[in-house]
Enzyme design. Structure first.
Site, mmCIF file in Angstrom:
data_model
loop_
_atom_site.group_PDB
_atom_site.id
_atom_site.type_symbol
_atom_site.label_atom_id
_atom_site.label_comp_id
_atom_site.label_asym_id
_atom_site.label_seq_id
_atom_site.Cartn_x
_atom_site.Cartn_y
_atom_site.Cartn_z
ATOM 1 N N GLY A 297 -15.993 3.154 3.213
ATOM 2 C CA GLY A 297 -14.620 3.652 3.237
ATOM 3 C C GLY A 297 -13.799 3.288 2.011
ATOM 4 O O GLY A 297 -12.591 3.522 1.989
ATOM 5 N N GLN A 298 -14.434 2.739 0.991
ATOM 6 C CA GLN A 298 -13.677 2.356 -0.208
ATOM 7 C C GLN A 298 -13.305 3.591 -1.016
ATOM 8 O O GLN A 298 -14.148 4.460 -1.268
ATOM 9 C CB GLN A 298 -14.501 1.388 -1.072
ATOM 10 C CG GLN A 298 -13.698 0.811 -2.236
ATOM 11 C CD GLN A 298 -14.496 -0.215 -3.049
ATOM 12 O OE1 GLN A 298 -15.699 -0.383 -2.849
ATOM 13 N NE2 GLN A 298 -13.815 -0.879 -3.957
ATOM 14 N N ASN B 203 -12.848 -2.897 2.275
ATOM 15 C CA ASN B 203 -13.812 -1.803 2.273
ATOM 16 C C ASN B 203 -14.702 -1.931 1.045
ATOM 17 O O ASN B 203 -14.208 -2.153 -0.067
ATOM 18 C CB ASN B 203 -13.086 -0.456 2.253
ATOM 19 C CG ASN B 203 -12.237 -0.247 3.498
ATOM 20 O OD1 ASN B 203 -12.599 -0.686 4.585
ATOM 21 N ND2 ASN B 203 -11.108 0.410 3.340
ATOM 22 N N ASP C 243 0.852 -1.193 0.000
ATOM 23 C CA ASP C 243 0.000 0.000 0.000
ATOM 24 C C ASP C 243 0.890 1.247 0.000
ATOM 25 O O ASP C 243 1.889 1.321 0.717
ATOM 26 C CB ASP C 243 -0.923 -0.007 1.226
ATOM 27 C CG ASP C 243 -2.064 0.960 1.090
ATOM 28 O OD1 ASP C 243 -3.216 0.510 1.036
ATOM 29 O OD2 ASP C 243 -1.809 2.191 1.023
ATOM 30 N N ILE C 244 0.527 2.219 -0.809
ATOM 31 C CA ILE C 244 1.336 3.439 -0.934
ATOM 32 C C ILE C 244 1.305 4.278 0.356
ATOM 33 O O ILE C 244 2.235 5.040 0.621
ATOM 34 C CB ILE C 244 0.871 4.263 -2.165
ATOM 35 C CG1 ILE C 244 1.980 5.112 -2.722
ATOM 36 C CG2 ILE C 244 -0.370 5.086 -1.864
ATOM 37 C CD1 ILE C 244 1.703 5.648 -4.125
ATOM 38 N N HIS D 100 -10.143 -5.077 -3.475
ATOM 39 C CA HIS D 100 -8.826 -5.439 -2.939
ATOM 40 C C HIS D 100 -8.960 -5.785 -1.461
ATOM 41 O O HIS D 100 -9.877 -5.345 -0.781
ATOM 42 C CB HIS D 100 -7.831 -4.293 -3.144
ATOM 43 C CG HIS D 100 -8.324 -2.984 -2.639
ATOM 44 N ND1 HIS D 100 -9.210 -2.197 -3.360
ATOM 45 C CD2 HIS D 100 -8.100 -2.334 -1.484
ATOM 46 C CE1 HIS D 100 -9.479 -1.104 -2.668
ATOM 47 N NE2 HIS D 100 -8.832 -1.177 -1.510
ATOM 48 N N HIS E 255 -6.970 -5.773 2.079
ATOM 49 C CA HIS E 255 -5.848 -5.228 2.846
ATOM 50 C C HIS E 255 -5.351 -6.277 3.843
ATOM 51 O O HIS E 255 -6.165 -6.885 4.563
ATOM 52 C CB HIS E 255 -6.299 -4.036 3.684
ATOM 53 C CG HIS E 255 -6.747 -2.823 2.923
ATOM 54 N ND1 HIS E 255 -5.968 -1.691 2.798
ATOM 55 C CD2 HIS E 255 -7.899 -2.546 2.258
ATOM 56 C CE1 HIS E 255 -6.623 -0.770 2.104
ATOM 57 N NE2 HIS E 255 -7.809 -1.276 1.764
#
Ligand code: 5GP
Ligand code: ZN
Length: 111
Positions: A91-92, A85, A30-31, A98, A100
């Site tokens: 909260g997406q 999410n 994750d960035i 994807h 997490h």
């Protein structure tokens, strides 16, 4: 999906720190990590979110959970959290489904 950032990463049009790839999934960091280790398991097919899945996605969804466990083990995590999410109200932010997987902190905030 032309405008999908995760499709662009899957197609290698934009870079990401990739930690695993097979025919069905791309996994990358994750960035904006929320833990010492934080990666995203992304199915290569463009599905908006879990609410866009159906019975034909059962095997893929099971594989996604098991891949999370396998990679967490390989990365030396002794435990980890997961999050999916779904929808803006869930909260997406990126509308390509994807999963997490994150962990590695000594301190754990209970939620
Ligand atoms: P969501 O809120 O949709 O479940 O999470 C989207 C996640 O994707 C966020 O944690 C965000 O930091 C991550 N993300 C968004 N854009 C990029 C990107 O271009 N590269 C990577 N590696 N992660 C991204
Ligand atoms: Zn996509």
């Amino acid at each position: 999906m032309n405008n999908c950032i995760f499709c662009k990463i899957i197609n290698k049009d934009i870079p990401a720190s990739i930690i695993y790839e097979d025919q069905e999934f791309l996994v990358f960091e994750d960035i904006k990590p929320i833990d010492k280790v934080h990666f995203l398991i992304v199915p290569k097919i463009h599905i908006k979110n879990l609410m866009g899945c159906n019975d034909t996605d059962q095997i893929m969804l099971g594989k996604m959970l098991l891949l999370g466990a396998k990679l967490a083990n390989q990365l030396g995590l002794k435990g980890y959290r997961t999050m999916i999410n779904s929808g803006a109200e869930g909260g997406q932010e990126v509308f390509h489904m994807h999963f997490h997987v994150y962990g590695g902190s000594d301190t754990l905030i209970k939620i």
